[in-house]
Motif scaffolding. Structure first.
Motif, PDB file in Angstrom:
ATOM      1  N   GLY A 121       0.812  -1.215   0.000  1.00  0.00           N
ATOM      2  CA  GLY A 121       0.000   0.000   0.000  1.00  0.00           C
ATOM      3  C   GLY A 121       0.844   1.263   0.000  1.00  0.00           C
ATOM      4  N   ASP A 122       2.057   1.190   0.552  1.00  0.00           N
ATOM      5  CA  ASP A 122       2.945   2.348   0.538  1.00  0.00           C
ATOM      6  C   ASP A 122       3.188   2.842  -0.887  1.00  0.00           C
ATOM      7  N   ASP A 123       3.180   1.917  -1.846  1.00  0.00           N
ATOM      8  CA  ASP A 123       3.426   2.283  -3.241  1.00  0.00           C
ATOM      9  C   ASP A 123       2.254   3.041  -3.851  1.00  0.00           C
ATOM     10  N   LEU A 124       1.123   3.074  -3.167  1.00  0.00           N
ATOM     11  CA  LEU A 124      -0.055   3.769  -3.682  1.00  0.00           C
ATOM     12  C   LEU A 124      -0.262   5.138  -3.039  1.00  0.00           C
ATOM     13  N   HIS A 125       0.650   5.532  -2.147  1.00  0.00           N
ATOM     14  CA  HIS A 125       0.574   6.864  -1.539  1.00  0.00           C
ATOM     15  C   HIS A 125       0.890   7.936  -2.575  1.00  0.00           C
ATOM     16  N   LEU A 126       0.303   9.103  -2.399  1.00  0.00           N
ATOM     17  CA  LEU A 126       0.657  10.258  -3.215  1.00  0.00           C
ATOM     18  C   LEU A 126       2.081  10.689  -2.873  1.00  0.00           C
ATOM     19  N   THR A 127       2.762  11.270  -3.828  1.00  0.00           N
ATOM     20  CA  THR A 127       4.130  11.757  -3.624  1.00  0.00           C
ATOM     21  C   THR A 127       4.197  12.710  -2.438  1.00  0.00           C
ATOM     22  N   GLU A 128       3.188  13.567  -2.304  1.00  0.00           N
ATOM     23  CA  GLU A 128       3.160  14.546  -1.212  1.00  0.00           C
ATOM     24  C   GLU A 128       3.089  13.845   0.156  1.00  0.00           C
ATOM     25  N   SER A 129       2.362  12.764   0.231  1.00  0.00           N
ATOM     26  CA  SER A 129       2.251  12.035   1.492  1.00  0.00           C
ATOM     27  C   SER A 129       3.568  11.369   1.860  1.00  0.00           C
ATOM     28  N   VAL A 130       4.229  10.797   0.881  1.00  0.00           N
ATOM     29  CA  VAL A 130       5.540  10.183   1.133  1.00  0.00           C
ATOM     30  C   VAL A 130       6.527  11.250   1.614  1.00  0.00           C
ATOM     31  N   ALA A 131       6.493  12.429   0.999  1.00  0.00           N
ATOM     32  CA  ALA A 131       7.383  13.517   1.414  1.00  0.00           C
ATOM     33  C   ALA A 131       7.108  13.919   2.862  1.00  0.00           C
ATOM     34  N   LYS A 132       5.852  13.976   3.243  1.00  0.00           N
ATOM     35  CA  LYS A 132       5.511  14.299   4.631  1.00  0.00           C
ATOM     36  C   LYS A 132       6.108  13.263   5.585  1.00  0.00           C
TER      37      LYS A 132
ATOM     38  N   ALA B 143      -7.190  13.688   5.648  1.00  0.00           N
ATOM     39  CA  ALA B 143      -7.299  14.256   4.295  1.00  0.00           C
ATOM     40  C   ALA B 143      -6.215  13.695   3.368  1.00  0.00           C
ATOM     41  N   ASP B 144      -5.058  13.341   3.933  1.00  0.00           N
ATOM     42  CA  ASP B 144      -3.987  12.724   3.143  1.00  0.00           C
ATOM     43  C   ASP B 144      -4.323  11.269   2.823  1.00  0.00           C
ATOM     44  N   ARG B 145      -5.069  10.643   3.700  1.00  0.00           N
ATOM     45  CA  ARG B 145      -5.323   9.204   3.575  1.00  0.00           C
ATOM     46  C   ARG B 145      -6.493   8.848   2.665  1.00  0.00           C
TER      47      ARG B 145
ATOM     48  N   ALA C 238      -4.451   0.537   7.514  1.00  0.00           N
ATOM     49  CA  ALA C 238      -5.892   0.469   7.839  1.00  0.00           C
ATOM     50  C   ALA C 238      -6.120   0.639   9.341  1.00  0.00           C
ATOM     51  N   LEU C 239      -5.534   1.678   9.915  1.00  0.00           N
ATOM     52  CA  LEU C 239      -5.485   1.833  11.367  1.00  0.00           C
ATOM     53  C   LEU C 239      -6.826   2.105  12.028  1.00  0.00           C
ATOM     54  N   LYS C 240      -7.693   2.854  11.368  1.00  0.00           N
ATOM     55  CA  LYS C 240      -8.991   3.184  11.956  1.00  0.00           C
ATOM     56  C   LYS C 240     -10.091   2.370  11.290  1.00  0.00           C
ATOM     57  N   ARG C 241     -11.151   2.173  12.059  1.00  0.00           N
ATOM     58  CA  ARG C 241     -12.291   1.447  11.498  1.00  0.00           C
ATOM     59  C   ARG C 241     -12.854   2.177  10.279  1.00  0.00           C
ATOM     60  N   VAL C 242     -12.911   3.485  10.326  1.00  0.00           N
ATOM     61  CA  VAL C 242     -13.440   4.245   9.193  1.00  0.00           C
ATOM     62  C   VAL C 242     -12.584   4.027   7.944  1.00  0.00           C
ATOM     63  N   TYR C 243     -11.286   3.804   8.112  1.00  0.00           N
ATOM     64  CA  TYR C 243     -10.418   3.495   6.970  1.00  0.00           C
ATOM     65  C   TYR C 243     -10.773   2.115   6.408  1.00  0.00           C
ATOM     66  N   ARG C 244     -10.954   1.160   7.308  1.00  0.00           N
ATOM     67  CA  ARG C 244     -11.329  -0.185   6.861  1.00  0.00           C
ATOM     68  C   ARG C 244     -12.690  -0.157   6.167  1.00  0.00           C
TER      69      ARG C 244
END
Length: 174
Positions: A36-47, A57-59, A84-90
């Protein structure tokens, strides 16, 4: 009669072994695997490289991409390593992917912190582990699509436990 492709998420905090476990399950089950790390936006990886924790909002777009990737599964299916840390994410992944099973790698802070400090070349810094544990909402009993595995076991034992649980819950023919 065609069998529905399997859709798996190996989840947990950073450093718990998601990528290793997802790759092992993918190999054993003949599933396409993506980190899943490979599907992050470039901006999120930079953060994250800068030691800045992601906000919801990033997730959201990342979770949507993961759910869409799983929804497009063909053949035997797909497996994704995703916090998938939060239930809302799942729930967001479930809404996109349909029938999905989560494999939760459960471990304590001290063990995971030790593992993270030993790994080299990953953008997720050990200092962000506090944020991951603060964010983590461990799956509850009503999330019946979750298999919980302790990370204190060797990987091959965890894979065997996951396969046994998958066979019992999802695919009796495994």
């Amino acid at each position: 009669m065609s069998k529905t492709p399997m859709r798996l998420i190996v989840m947990g905090v950073s450093g718990c072994g998601k990528s290793t476990m997802a790759a092992a399950l993918g190999q054993r089950l003949g599933l396409q695997m993506v980190d899943g790390d490979d599907l992050h936006l470039t901006e999120s990886v930079a953060k994250m490289r800068a030691g800045i924790a992601l906000e919801d909002a990033d997730r959201w777009p990342w979770l949507d991409r993961i759910g869409h990737y799983l929804a497009q599964a063909e053949g035997h299916g797909r497996v994704v390593a995703c916090s998938a840390l939060k239930r809302v994410y799942r729930d967001r992944i479930r809404a996109q992917a349909g029938d999905v099973c989560f494999v939760f790698l459960d471990g304590d802070f001290e063990l995971i912190d030790q593992r993270m400090r030993q790994r080299v070349g990953h953008y997720m810094q050990a200092g962000l582990l506090d944020s991951q544990f603060r964010t983590l909402e461990k799956p509850q009993a009503d999330e019946t699509d979750v298999i919980r595995l302790p990370i204190t076991e060797p990987v091959q034992d965890m894979v065997a436990q996951a396969l046994q649980a998958l066979q019992a819950r999802l695919h009796p023919a495994l």
